[in-house]
Design a protein around this motif. Structure first.
Motif, PDB file in Angstrom:
ATOM      1  N   HIS A 159       7.334  -4.566  -9.783  1.00 12.96           N
ATOM      2  CA  HIS A 159       5.931  -5.000  -9.669  1.00 12.96           C
ATOM      3  C   HIS A 159       5.461  -5.611 -10.977  1.00 12.96           C
ATOM      4  CE1 HIS A 159       6.690  -1.719  -6.876  1.00 12.96           C
ATOM      5  NE2 HIS A 159       5.802  -2.273  -6.062  1.00 12.96           N
ATOM      6  N   ALA A 163       3.138   5.762 -11.811  1.00 18.21           N
ATOM      7  CA  ALA A 163       2.504   4.493 -11.437  1.00 18.21           C
ATOM      8  C   ALA A 163       1.052   4.529 -11.913  1.00 18.21           C
ATOM      9  CB  ALA A 163       2.572   4.268  -9.938  1.00 18.21           C
ATOM     10  N   PHE A 164       0.451   3.341 -12.052  1.00 15.40           N
ATOM     11  CA  PHE A 164      -0.891   3.265 -12.643  1.00 15.40           C
ATOM     12  C   PHE A 164      -1.941   4.013 -11.834  1.00 15.40           C
ATOM     13  CE2 PHE A 164      -3.735   0.520 -10.203  1.00 15.40           C
ATOM     14  CZ  PHE A 164      -2.867  -0.068  -9.289  1.00 15.40           C
ATOM     15  N   LYS A 165      -1.646   4.279 -10.572  1.00 12.39           N
ATOM     16  CA  LYS A 165      -2.654   4.907  -9.724  1.00 12.39           C
ATOM     17  C   LYS A 165      -3.054   6.297 -10.210  1.00 12.39           C
ATOM     18  CE  LYS A 165      -1.790   2.035  -5.766  1.00 12.39           C
ATOM     19  NZ  LYS A 165      -0.629   1.191  -6.150  1.00 12.39           N
ATOM     20  N   THR A 172       2.643  -1.659 -13.994  1.00  9.05           N
ATOM     21  CA  THR A 172       2.024  -0.812 -12.973  1.00  9.05           C
ATOM     22  C   THR A 172       2.888   0.344 -12.495  1.00  9.05           C
ATOM     23  OG1 THR A 172       2.684  -2.396 -11.283  1.00  9.05           O
ATOM     24  CG2 THR A 172       0.452  -2.597 -12.138  1.00  9.05           C
ATOM     25  N   ALA A 173       4.164   0.346 -12.846  1.00 13.09           N
ATOM     26  CA  ALA A 173       5.018   1.495 -12.501  1.00 13.09           C
ATOM     27  C   ALA A 173       6.185   1.546 -13.473  1.00 13.09           C
ATOM     28  CB  ALA A 173       5.537   1.384 -11.074  1.00 13.09           C
ATOM     29  N   ASP A 191       2.799   4.313  -3.547  1.00 10.69           N
ATOM     30  CA  ASP A 191       2.344   4.901  -4.798  1.00 10.69           C
ATOM     31  C   ASP A 191       1.023   5.652  -4.688  1.00 10.69           C
ATOM     32  OD1 ASP A 191       4.596   4.062  -6.092  1.00 10.69           O
ATOM     33  OD2 ASP A 191       3.728   2.153  -6.683  1.00 10.69           O
ATOM     34  N   SER A 219       4.923  -1.855  -3.174  1.00 15.45           N
ATOM     35  CA  SER A 219       3.535  -1.405  -3.285  1.00 15.45           C
ATOM     36  C   SER A 219       2.555  -2.571  -3.217  1.00 15.45           C
ATOM     37  CB  SER A 219       3.334  -0.628  -4.582  1.00 15.45           C
ATOM     38  OG  SER A 219       4.225   0.455  -4.611  1.00 15.45           O
ATOM     39  N   MET A 220       3.092  -3.776  -3.123  1.00 13.97           N
ATOM     40  CA  MET A 220       2.241  -4.950  -2.952  1.00 13.97           C
ATOM     41  C   MET A 220       2.454  -5.598  -1.591  1.00 13.97           C
ATOM     42  SD  MET A 220       3.089  -6.198  -6.773  1.00 13.97           S
ATOM     43  CE  MET A 220       2.608  -7.900  -6.631  1.00 13.97           C
ATOM     44  N   PRO A 267      -0.185  -7.600 -11.303  1.00 11.98           N
ATOM     45  CA  PRO A 267       0.488  -7.638  -9.997  1.00 11.98           C
ATOM     46  C   PRO A 267      -0.427  -7.014  -8.947  1.00 11.98           C
ATOM     47  CG  PRO A 267       1.522  -5.992 -11.432  1.00 11.98           C
ATOM     48  CD  PRO A 267       0.450  -6.657 -12.238  1.00 11.98           C
ATOM     49  N   SER A 268      -0.704  -7.748  -7.869  1.00 12.84           N
ATOM     50  CA  SER A 268      -1.785  -7.322  -6.976  1.00 12.84           C
ATOM     51  C   SER A 268      -1.342  -7.147  -5.535  1.00 12.84           C
ATOM     52  CB  SER A 268      -2.925  -8.347  -7.009  1.00 12.84           C
ATOM     53  OG  SER A 268      -3.470  -8.379  -8.305  1.00 12.84           O
ATOM     54  N   GLY A 269      -1.950  -6.145  -4.911  1.00 11.60           N
ATOM     55  CA  GLY A 269      -1.720  -5.886  -3.502  1.00 11.60           C
ATOM     56  C   GLY A 269      -3.069  -5.770  -2.826  1.00 11.60           C
ATOM     57  N   ASN A 270      -3.668  -4.598  -2.938  1.00 12.57           N
ATOM     58  CA  ASN A 270      -4.965  -4.356  -2.334  1.00 12.57           C
ATOM     59  C   ASN A 270      -6.139  -4.796  -3.206  1.00 12.57           C
ATOM     60  OD1 ASN A 270      -5.569  -3.486   0.247  1.00 12.57           O
ATOM     61  ND2 ASN A 270      -4.486  -1.555  -0.076  1.00 12.57           N
ATOM     62  N   PHE A 271      -5.852  -5.420  -4.346  1.00 14.41           N
ATOM     63  CA  PHE A 271      -6.874  -6.029  -5.194  1.00 14.41           C
ATOM     64  C   PHE A 271      -7.709  -5.011  -5.972  1.00 14.41           C
ATOM     65  CE2 PHE A 271     -10.460  -8.943  -6.160  1.00 14.41           C
ATOM     66  CZ  PHE A 271      -9.800 -10.124  -6.394  1.00 14.41           C
ATOM     67  N   GLY A 272      -7.260  -3.742  -6.026  1.00 16.22           N
ATOM     68  CA  GLY A 272      -8.052  -2.739  -6.731  1.00 16.22           C
ATOM     69  C   GLY A 272      -7.926  -2.852  -8.241  1.00 16.22           C
ATOM     70  N   ASN A 273      -6.702  -3.030  -8.706  1.00 17.34           N
ATOM     71  CA  ASN A 273      -6.457  -3.100 -10.129  1.00 17.34           C
ATOM     72  C   ASN A 273      -7.171  -4.303 -10.750  1.00 17.34           C
ATOM     73  OD1 ASN A 273      -5.336  -2.827 -12.655  1.00 17.34           O
ATOM     74  ND2 ASN A 273      -3.219  -2.744 -11.953  1.00 17.34           N
TER      75      ASN A 273
END
Ligand SMILES: *Cc1c(COP(=O)(O)O)cnc(C)c1O
Length: 473
Positions: free
Chosen positions: A397, A112-114, A420-421, A145, A313-314, A256-262
């Protein structure tokens, strides 16, 4: 470069702090997030021909002035390698058709991108801790992730212990096995009986106990850690250079966004002068952010309102890094931020489209952000569509991003969708969409058969503190 809190409070006891302090401290004293005092300006012509590590060194050097450049270079060169990321380019661009490409940022150890950010973070931590003769105990929350990515980045590192909270029984079988299969003495998996948001609330609650935080040297690697955002800025530049022929050409990105970090990293890259036109934000059924960008209303959801979806993950109810973006939109006025966050605490939301916030809402609208939402059915359809049209398998995602990205696609402006994954992480959904199992990298062939190591705890900050204390007797 100095860093300040979005709410004006102290970071490591100072009104503005250098990078190393921000690296090791989680939240500022007032619950705010650290931000660079100003954004450096990119040198697109000089940066375009650089390799990934060389580009990373240029960008990171703009934000870090308390680690010598030679040391930074060593850290970066050992992070972004073919061995770890399975590609010389680190984040290769894959063209689906002219004007539509994927930026592949998920070829690292946990698929995953993390990994892009956390692999760097692990090495930065080790360097700074050794230099300052300190230790750190990382307390984090993951919806899947981040946790495995952090653990793979920190395993075996000196001076570091990881306590990772994950929502019990709410991750994919692969995600769960990937984390819980680790058996390193410095890694502790805590399965919390609750949602990801409960896990995040526990992290915040434990961190707000100043005495505990100091005694146990707590630090964070979840997406509020500034260095993760910093590391992610690099691949937007890399992706831009790969997807365009010359500097100045516009590019749209779909994230694709969840916590807005990317997508926050894309926003910062744009402020640094990268010619990104639209930042297309995609949510799943958990559409807090889509709602905000459509009508200005920011209303985090309760755990009960947070859906468990096939892009897990989102599955967030509030987007931690959104605070950093908003800080820019209110003209970096920390008093305004304090007001908005007070309103959030008292009324459960705020409305930036209200007339009194007009200046801020205009900045939001001028920031290039647009948004859309994707559902389970959309995800399956997009996975099928991309597979049948281009012969490329994408994960759920990534599919959310491709779906929303295509809704905003315009002829003449290339669209870069962030992958992202890898699909291997989310086999059940791929099987549902395509009737076949996604290929899996050989290192993970027998993953689910390995023994798993974790402790189940109730959704209670005290229980987590007790567990942690027990590890230090
Ligand atoms: C974490 C994650 C996201 C969401 O990224 P944010 O930075 O939280 O917006 C999207 N897709 C995958 C696969 C992730 O792991």
């Amino acid at each position: 470069m100095r860093y300040v809190s979005t709410r004006g409070g102290l970071i490591g006891g100072q009104t503005s702090a250098p990078f190393s302090t921000v690296l090791l401290e989680g939240l500022a004293s007032d619950g705010g997030l650290s931000m660079p005092e100003k954004y450096p300006q990119a040198e697109l012509d000089a940066w375009r021909p650089l390799s990934y590590p060389a580009l990373c060194l240029e960008i990171v050097s703009c934000f870090v002035d308390d680690i010598p450049r030679e040391a930074l270079k060593t850290i970066i060169d050992k992070t972004y390698t073919l061995e770890i990321f399975n590609s010389d380019e680190i984040t290769p661009v894959r063209e689906l058709e002219p004007g539509l490409s994927l930026l592949c940022v998920s070829n690292g150890p946990t698929l995953a991108f993390k990994d892009i950010a956390l692999q760097l973070l692990g090495n930065l931590f080790e360097y700074v801790l050794a230099r300052e003769e300190r230790v750190i105990n990382i307390l984090g929350a993951t919806s899947g992730d981040t946790g495995s990515s952090a653990e793979y980045a920190m395993r075996g590192k000196r001076g570091i212990k990881v306590f990772m909270l994950s929502p019990h029984k709410r991750m994919s079988a692969f995600q769960q096995a990937q984390m819980y299969a680790l058996d390193d003495p410095n890694i502790f998996n805590l399965a919390i009986e609750g949602t990801f948001d409960c896990c995040q609330d526990i992290v915040k609650a434990v961190n707000s106990d100043a005495a505990f935080k100091a005694q146990y040297h707590l630090g964070a690697v979840n997406s509020i850690n500034w260095s993760r955002v910093m590391a992610q800025i690099v691949y937007y530049f890399k992706g831009y250079f790969a997807a365009t022929r010359k500097n100045g050409e516009p590019l749209d990105v779909a994230v694709p966004s969840g916590n807005f970090g990317n997508i926050l990293a894309a926003h910062i890259a744009k402020h640094m002068g990268l010619p990104l036109r639209r930042l297309i934000l995609a949510t799943n059924e958990n559409d807090v952010l889509d709602e905000f960008f459509k009508n200005g209303h920011y209303r985090p959801r309760s755990p009960e309102e947070t859906h468990a979806t096939s892009s897990p993950s989102m599955d967030i109810s509030k987007a931690s890094n959104f605070e950093r973006y908003l800080f820019d939109c209110v003209g970096r006025d920390d008093a305004v931020m304090r007001d908005l966050w007070t309103q959030l605490a008292q009324h459960g939301g705020f409305d930036l489209a209200e007339p009194k916030h007009n200046a801020y809402w205009q900045r939001v609208q001028a920031s290039g952000f647009v948004s859309g939402r994707s559902t389970h059915v959309d995800r399956l359809q997009t996975i099928r569509d991309v597979y049948h049209r281009y012969g490329v398998m994408i994960d759920p995602h990534t599919a959310d991003g491709v779906k929303v990205g295509q809704e905003y696609r315009e002829t003449g402006v290339p669209l870069l969708c962030i992958e992202t994954a890898l699909p291997a992480k989310f086999a059940a959904t791929i099987e549902e969409a395509l009737g076949q199992t996604p290929p899996r990298p050989a290192v993970y062939a027998d993953l689910e058969q390995r023994s798993q190591h974790y402790t189940v705890l109730p959704a209670d900050a005290e229980a987590v503190k007790t567990f942690m204390r027990e590890q230090f007797v």
